[in-house]
Design a protein around this motif. Structure first.
Motif, PDB file in Angstrom:
ATOM      1  N   ILE A  38     -29.866 -41.251 -25.050  1.00 58.16           N
ATOM      2  CA  ILE A  38     -29.081 -40.725 -26.179  1.00 58.16           C
ATOM      3  C   ILE A  38     -28.026 -39.761 -25.677  1.00 58.16           C
ATOM      4  O   ILE A  38     -26.882 -39.753 -26.149  1.00 58.16           O
ATOM      5  CB  ILE A  38     -30.014 -40.053 -27.202  1.00 58.16           C
ATOM      6  N   MET A  39     -28.403 -38.941 -24.704  1.00 57.94           N
ATOM      7  CA  MET A  39     -27.435 -38.033 -24.090  1.00 57.94           C
ATOM      8  C   MET A  39     -26.294 -38.819 -23.438  1.00 57.94           C
ATOM      9  O   MET A  39     -25.123 -38.470 -23.589  1.00 57.94           O
ATOM     10  CB  MET A  39     -28.161 -37.154 -23.069  1.00 57.94           C
ATOM     11  N   VAL A  40     -26.642 -39.894 -22.736  1.00 60.91           N
ATOM     12  CA  VAL A  40     -25.633 -40.749 -22.112  1.00 60.91           C
ATOM     13  C   VAL A  40     -24.704 -41.338 -23.181  1.00 60.91           C
ATOM     14  O   VAL A  40     -23.475 -41.367 -23.018  1.00 60.91           O
ATOM     15  CB  VAL A  40     -26.303 -41.882 -21.308  1.00 60.91           C
TER      16      VAL A  40
ATOM     17  N   ILE B 100     -44.840 -44.975 -22.139  1.00 63.81           N
ATOM     18  CA  ILE B 100     -43.936 -44.049 -22.811  1.00 63.81           C
ATOM     19  C   ILE B 100     -42.700 -43.849 -21.951  1.00 63.81           C
ATOM     20  O   ILE B 100     -42.793 -43.372 -20.816  1.00 63.81           O
ATOM     21  CB  ILE B 100     -44.612 -42.681 -23.053  1.00 63.81           C
ATOM     22  N   ASN B 101     -41.553 -44.240 -22.463  1.00 62.78           N
ATOM     23  CA  ASN B 101     -40.298 -44.082 -21.727  1.00 62.78           C
ATOM     24  C   ASN B 101     -39.702 -42.713 -22.041  1.00 62.78           C
ATOM     25  O   ASN B 101     -38.879 -42.565 -22.944  1.00 62.78           O
ATOM     26  CB  ASN B 101     -39.325 -45.203 -22.115  1.00 62.78           C
ATOM     27  N   PHE B 102     -40.121 -41.694 -21.283  1.00 66.49           N
ATOM     28  CA  PHE B 102     -39.636 -40.347 -21.549  1.00 66.49           C
ATOM     29  C   PHE B 102     -38.154 -40.173 -21.219  1.00 66.49           C
ATOM     30  O   PHE B 102     -37.567 -39.146 -21.541  1.00 66.49           O
ATOM     31  CB  PHE B 102     -40.476 -39.320 -20.780  1.00 66.49           C
ATOM     32  N   ALA B 103     -37.559 -41.159 -20.577  1.00 64.03           N
ATOM     33  CA  ALA B 103     -36.127 -41.091 -20.315  1.00 64.03           C
ATOM     34  C   ALA B 103     -35.305 -41.556 -21.513  1.00 64.03           C
ATOM     35  O   ALA B 103     -34.079 -41.493 -21.481  1.00 64.03           O
ATOM     36  CB  ALA B 103     -35.781 -41.939 -19.087  1.00 64.03           C
ATOM     37  N   HIS B 104     -35.980 -42.016 -22.570  1.00 63.16           N
ATOM     38  CA  HIS B 104     -35.249 -42.552 -23.725  1.00 63.16           C
ATOM     39  C   HIS B 104     -34.324 -41.505 -24.350  1.00 63.16           C
ATOM     40  O   HIS B 104     -33.198 -41.814 -24.749  1.00 63.16           O
ATOM     41  CB  HIS B 104     -36.231 -43.069 -24.770  1.00 63.16           C
TER      42      HIS B 104
ATOM     43  N   CYS C 244     -25.280 -47.561 -22.656  1.00 61.45           N
ATOM     44  CA  CYS C 244     -26.705 -47.248 -22.774  1.00 61.45           C
ATOM     45  C   CYS C 244     -27.577 -48.430 -22.367  1.00 61.45           C
ATOM     46  O   CYS C 244     -28.614 -48.250 -21.701  1.00 61.45           O
ATOM     47  CB  CYS C 244     -27.039 -46.813 -24.196  1.00 61.45           C
ATOM     48  N   VAL C 245     -27.181 -49.640 -22.764  1.00 57.38           N
ATOM     49  CA  VAL C 245     -27.940 -50.834 -22.367  1.00 57.38           C
ATOM     50  C   VAL C 245     -27.922 -50.989 -20.849  1.00 57.38           C
ATOM     51  O   VAL C 245     -28.949 -51.277 -20.222  1.00 57.38           O
ATOM     52  CB  VAL C 245     -27.369 -52.092 -23.054  1.00 57.38           C
ATOM     53  N   PHE C 246     -26.760 -50.778 -20.254  1.00 54.14           N
ATOM     54  CA  PHE C 246     -26.645 -50.874 -18.797  1.00 54.14           C
ATOM     55  C   PHE C 246     -27.555 -49.855 -18.109  1.00 54.14           C
ATOM     56  O   PHE C 246     -28.304 -50.195 -17.185  1.00 54.14           O
ATOM     57  CB  PHE C 246     -25.197 -50.656 -18.370  1.00 54.14           C
ATOM     58  N   VAL C 247     -27.493 -48.594 -18.561  1.00 51.97           N
ATOM     59  CA  VAL C 247     -28.323 -47.543 -17.959  1.00 51.97           C
ATOM     60  C   VAL C 247     -29.808 -47.829 -18.185  1.00 51.97           C
ATOM     61  O   VAL C 247     -30.637 -47.655 -17.283  1.00 51.97           O
ATOM     62  CB  VAL C 247     -27.939 -46.166 -18.531  1.00 51.97           C
ATOM     63  N   GLY C 248     -30.158 -48.288 -19.396  1.00 53.48           N
ATOM     64  CA  GLY C 248     -31.550 -48.569 -19.713  1.00 53.48           C
ATOM     65  C   GLY C 248     -32.119 -49.699 -18.868  1.00 53.48           C
ATOM     66  O   GLY C 248     -33.220 -49.581 -18.310  1.00 53.48           O
ATOM     67  N   VAL C 249     -31.385 -50.799 -18.760  1.00 54.24           N
ATOM     68  CA  VAL C 249     -31.854 -51.940 -17.970  1.00 54.24           C
ATOM     69  C   VAL C 249     -31.920 -51.577 -16.493  1.00 54.24           C
ATOM     70  O   VAL C 249     -32.870 -51.950 -15.781  1.00 54.24           O
ATOM     71  CB  VAL C 249     -30.939 -53.162 -18.198  1.00 54.24           C
TER      72      VAL C 249
END
Length: 287
Positions: free
Chosen positions: A35-37, A27-31, A67-72
């Protein structure tokens, strides 16, 4: 119709949870914080698009990139080192990253809410005697399109088939030439990109964003994902829509302040009665 609009936002957010959980069972609780980013990215890039004479919604492409950059980056720095470790370790890591992103936004942007400039000017439409806002129809339509595209992508493309193979057996996937690390990174990239789309639809309807947005919206979307069946694309969509409608009904016909309690009661009931959710399938553990 307010509940349908809110449910569509939950559904879009839950799709991101489902993408990640479906591949690495975490579970990616940072997901929600992605959205905030995305929301803050929209706040700063929409004026740029206006000054360039471009449609304001073009800012969503900038939000997707950020968002892709932060997620990866999150996956590589925080989640990759804990793969294969206990679920407790993974959970603590995910919660820790959520706090890092939330407090990082607090330092960068402050605690005051920001109002995102409007991206769409949509009329209110009358359907079957009821007034429906254009934003509601747009959010619902985008959610359905994303769900269908994801379902087709996962089912029929080579990359999608590899994404389905990895959670079944990582060792066997490697033996047949699948780069497991690459598949997981791509999954995070897709999920993070979906977070940017969700931020666009959220800010279209609710305008205001702040650093705490991710934790509240993320928890609701998590409930929606579990409700529908986490790991199921269809379940994420259905769970989000149903949760939004239920919350709105509680606000209108019951105690207005009780909808939060009802949301988490739904989570408890689902976990006790049907842990796999409405559309989820039981997953057997290999020993």
């Amino acid at each position: 119709m307010y509940g349908l609009n809110l449910g569509s936002v939950y559904a879009l957010t839950a799709l991101g949870y489902t993408m990640v959980y479906g591949i690495i069972r975490m579970i990616n609780f940072a997901h929600g914080d992605f959205i905030m980013v995305g929301g803050f990215t929209l706040f700063y890039t929409i004026p740029v698009m206006n000054s360039l004479g471009l449609p304001p919604w073009f800012a969503v492409f900038a939000a997707i990139i950020v968002c892709v950059f932060v997620g990866v980056l999150t996956e590589q720095i925080a989640y990759k080192p804990v793969r294969g470790q206990s679920s407790t370790t993974a959970l603590i890591t995910a919660l820790g990253m959520s706090l890092v992103l939330e407090n990082g936004a607090l330092v960068l942007f402050g605690s005051s809410p920001r109002n995102v400039p409007p991206m769409f000017s949509l009329p209110t439409i009358t359907l079957f005697g009821a007034s429906v806002s254009g934003q509601t129809l747009l959010t619902l339509g985008i959610g359905i399109i994303v769900m269908l595209v994801l379902s087709l992508f996962i089912k029929y493309t080579k990359l999608g088939k590899a994404m389905r193979a990895v959670p079944e057996d990582k060792t066997a996937s490697t033996l047949v030439g699948i780069n497991v690390n690459k598949i997981i990174t791509i999954t995070f990239a897709i999920g993070s990109g979906l977070a940017a789309v969700a931020s666009m639809m959220y800010t279209t309807s609710y305008v205001s964003i702040k650093n705490e947005l991710g934790i509240t919206l993320g928890l609701k979307a998590f409930v929606a994902a579990v409700f529908g069946g986490i790991g199921s694309v269809t379940g994420a969509m259905a769970g989000g829509l149903l949760l939004g409608i239920i919350e709105n009904l509680v606000k209108v016909y019951m105690l207005p302040g009780a909808y939060e309690a009802v949301t988490y009661m739904i989570l408890i009931i689902v976990l006790l009665v049907r842990p796999t959710g409405l559309f989820g399938k039981a997953v057997s553990e290999k020993v």
